[in-house]
Design a protein around this motif. Structure first.
Motif, PDB file in Angstrom:
ATOM      1  N   VAL A 142       0.805  -1.289  -0.153  1.00  0.00           N
ATOM      2  CA  VAL A 142       0.032   0.021   0.045  1.00  0.00           C
ATOM      3  C   VAL A 142       0.813   1.375   0.031  1.00  0.00           C
ATOM      4  O   VAL A 142       1.677   1.347   0.730  1.00  0.00           O
ATOM      5  CB  VAL A 142      -0.927  -0.002   1.195  1.00  0.00           C
ATOM      6  CG1 VAL A 142      -1.819   1.245   1.380  1.00  0.00           C
ATOM      7  CG2 VAL A 142      -1.712  -1.298   1.264  1.00  0.00           C
ATOM      8  N   SER A 143       0.523   2.161  -0.682  1.00  0.00           N
ATOM      9  CA  SER A 143       1.403   3.575  -0.811  1.00  0.00           C
ATOM     10  C   SER A 143      -0.085   4.597  -0.671  1.00  0.00           C
ATOM     11  O   SER A 143      -1.045   4.694  -1.262  1.00  0.00           O
ATOM     12  CB  SER A 143       1.919   3.611  -2.175  1.00  0.00           C
ATOM     13  OG  SER A 143       3.051   2.672  -2.363  1.00  0.00           O
ATOM     14  N   THR A 144       0.406   5.772  -0.105  1.00  0.00           N
ATOM     15  CA  THR A 144      -0.444   6.729  -0.102  1.00  0.00           C
ATOM     16  C   THR A 144       0.329   8.129   0.035  1.00  0.00           C
ATOM     17  O   THR A 144       1.453   8.061   0.290  1.00  0.00           O
ATOM     18  CB  THR A 144      -1.546   6.747   1.105  1.00  0.00           C
ATOM     19  OG1 THR A 144      -2.398   7.644   1.007  1.00  0.00           O
ATOM     20  CG2 THR A 144      -0.700   6.636   2.406  1.00  0.00           C
ATOM     21  N   PHE A 145      -0.519   9.187  -0.065  1.00  0.00           N
ATOM     22  CA  PHE A 145       0.298  10.630   0.092  1.00  0.00           C
ATOM     23  C   PHE A 145       0.337  10.954   1.726  1.00  0.00           C
ATOM     24  O   PHE A 145      -0.439  10.446   2.453  1.00  0.00           O
ATOM     25  CB  PHE A 145      -0.703  11.565  -0.414  1.00  0.00           C
ATOM     26  CG  PHE A 145      -0.630  11.429  -1.901  1.00  0.00           C
ATOM     27  CD1 PHE A 145       0.619  12.097  -2.761  1.00  0.00           C
ATOM     28  CD2 PHE A 145      -1.380  11.128  -2.562  1.00  0.00           C
ATOM     29  CE1 PHE A 145       0.686  12.034  -4.038  1.00  0.00           C
ATOM     30  CE2 PHE A 145      -1.497  10.844  -4.251  1.00  0.00           C
ATOM     31  CZ  PHE A 145      -0.367  11.465  -4.828  1.00  0.00           C
ATOM     32  N   TYR A 146       1.234  11.469   2.034  1.00  0.00           N
ATOM     33  CA  TYR A 146       1.337  12.031   3.287  1.00  0.00           C
ATOM     34  C   TYR A 146       1.725  13.311   3.500  1.00  0.00           C
ATOM     35  O   TYR A 146       2.501  14.098   2.502  1.00  0.00           O
ATOM     36  CB  TYR A 146       2.507  11.134   4.194  1.00  0.00           C
ATOM     37  CG  TYR A 146       3.760  11.367   3.719  1.00  0.00           C
ATOM     38  CD1 TYR A 146       4.614  12.129   4.598  1.00  0.00           C
ATOM     39  CD2 TYR A 146       4.325  10.732   2.817  1.00  0.00           C
ATOM     40  CE1 TYR A 146       5.846  12.476   4.248  1.00  0.00           C
ATOM     41  CE2 TYR A 146       5.521  11.038   2.339  1.00  0.00           C
ATOM     42  CZ  TYR A 146       6.557  11.908   3.125  1.00  0.00           C
ATOM     43  OH  TYR A 146       7.922  11.930   2.744  1.00  0.00           O
ATOM     44  N   THR A 147       1.505  14.228   4.799  1.00  0.00           N
ATOM     45  CA  THR A 147       1.818  15.367   5.198  1.00  0.00           C
ATOM     46  C   THR A 147       2.815  15.423   6.135  1.00  0.00           C
ATOM     47  O   THR A 147       2.141  14.975   7.331  1.00  0.00           O
ATOM     48  CB  THR A 147       0.834  16.467   5.136  1.00  0.00           C
ATOM     49  OG1 THR A 147      -0.046  16.615   4.069  1.00  0.00           O
ATOM     50  CG2 THR A 147       1.263  17.862   5.422  1.00  0.00           C
ATOM     51  N   ALA A 148       3.991  15.646   6.447  1.00  0.00           N
ATOM     52  CA  ALA A 148       4.869  15.607   7.296  1.00  0.00           C
ATOM     53  C   ALA A 148       5.212  16.631   7.773  1.00  0.00           C
ATOM     54  O   ALA A 148       5.387  17.756   7.238  1.00  0.00           O
ATOM     55  CB  ALA A 148       6.112  14.768   6.791  1.00  0.00           C
ATOM     56  N   VAL A 149       5.712  16.673   9.012  1.00  0.00           N
ATOM     57  CA  VAL A 149       6.314  17.705  10.097  1.00  0.00           C
ATOM     58  C   VAL A 149       7.468  17.376  10.691  1.00  0.00           C
ATOM     59  O   VAL A 149       7.356  16.348  11.395  1.00  0.00           O
ATOM     60  CB  VAL A 149       5.424  18.450  10.697  1.00  0.00           C
ATOM     61  CG1 VAL A 149       4.768  17.552  11.625  1.00  0.00           C
ATOM     62  CG2 VAL A 149       5.862  19.642  11.340  1.00  0.00           C
ATOM     63  N   GLY A 150       8.590  17.783  10.290  1.00  0.00           N
ATOM     64  CA  GLY A 150       9.924  17.670  11.169  1.00  0.00           C
ATOM     65  C   GLY A 150       9.595  18.675  12.310  1.00  0.00           C
ATOM     66  O   GLY A 150       9.568  19.717  12.201  1.00  0.00           O
TER      67      GLY A 150
END
Length: 293
Positions: free
Chosen positions: A145-153
């Motif tokens: 499975v693959s999907t979009f993500y919104t990351a924050v460091g």
């Protein structure tokens, strides 16, 4: 709205006191008749008094519920990695939302140190942290499975404060000693079919336009109560995010205050949005924060 209702209640109370005083001075006989009627019709007086008390209690309880609802919404918004004040590089608000990595703040440590050591701002500030925001594709090869993500460091220590209302439902939050551990939203975890300590692979575009990839493991799963946020969010240590993107910059600097007040962060944040504030130097960052707070 609450201040208006408070003023209205005070005016009604003052009017009632004036009316009682006028009745005592001008018409004492009517006042005596009124008291006599109260004690003569005891059952009716008791029912009326109980209705007034219950109505007052209901109004106070409803007012407290409304106040708490607005307070909870405000504090949850602030502590969903937003903070009270956000400082961006000059030009970000005008054209940086589409390409945020091109408007990174290079001198984050210097700005942070100046904000924390400033004699005017120091008593007001709880913490100052940098964040590196980016997005990409995350995969779980075990489930295909693959999907979009919104990351924050984000720095793990600051994550405990800025994400204090995020409920960890599995595992734990970010750690200073676990560079490859990531905390993801519950919706993203369900979409990827991952659980605690599962391996995930992240693909992101660096500021130069190249593609970088990194493997990490799920350290924790969190819920914020905001579905759209939980379906896409991925938090990782700031240094790990910088290593993934091959940069030393941060997207924004977040200031979290000790208290949220009408004369503090709220007014400052509104003014920032109105005039599109941004900084180019350390001195500008300090002066900007002073003006807001």
């Amino acid at each position: 709205m609450n201040h208006l209702l408070a003023w209205l209640a005070n005016l009604i109370a003052v009017y009632a006191l004036i009316l009682i005083r006028w009745t005592i001075v001008r018409r004492p006989t009517d006042l005596a008749y009124a008291f006599s009627n109260l004690f003569r019709q005891k059952r009716r007086s008791l029912v009326t008094l109980s209705s007034i008390v219950l109505g007052g209690v209901a109004i106070f309880l409803f007012g407290g519920f409304v106040d708490y609802s607005f307070w909870s919404l405000r504090e949850q918004t602030i502590r969903t990695n937003l903070g009270h004040v956000q400082i961006y590089k000059k030009g970000y608000l005008a054209s940086g939302k589409a390409t945020p990595l091109k408007y990174g703040i290079a001198d984050y440590e210097g700005i942070r140190r100046m904000l924390m050591e400033d004699p005017i701002l120091q008593p007001l500030i709880k913490t100052v942290t940098g964040q590196l925001a980016f997005s990409g594709i995350v995969s779980n090869y075990d489930s295909g499975v693959s999907t979009f993500y919104t990351a924050v460091g984000i720095e793990p220590e600051s994550s405990l404060l800025l994400g204090s209302l995020d409920r960890i439902v599995l595992g734990s939050d970010l750690s200073r000693v676990d560079d490859t551990g990531a905390t993801i939203g519950s919706g993203l975890a369900r979409g990827l079919a991952v659980s605690y300590d599962s391996q995930i692979d992240m693909l992101a575009i660096n500021p130069a336009g190249g593609q970088n990839a990194m493997s990490a493991h799920v350290r924790g799963v969190m819920e914020s109560g905001i579905k759209d946020y939980d379906d896409r969010v991925l938090k990782m240590p700031l240094k790990t995010a910088q290593a993934l993107l091959e940069t030393k910059e941060v997207s924004k600097i977040i200031v979290l205050l000790n208290e949220t007040g009408p004369d503090g962060a709220g007014a400052g944040a509104d003014r920032a949005g109105d005039r599109g504030a941004g900084v180019a130097t350390r001195d500008e960052a300090v002066e900007l924060a002073r003006g807001f707070l």
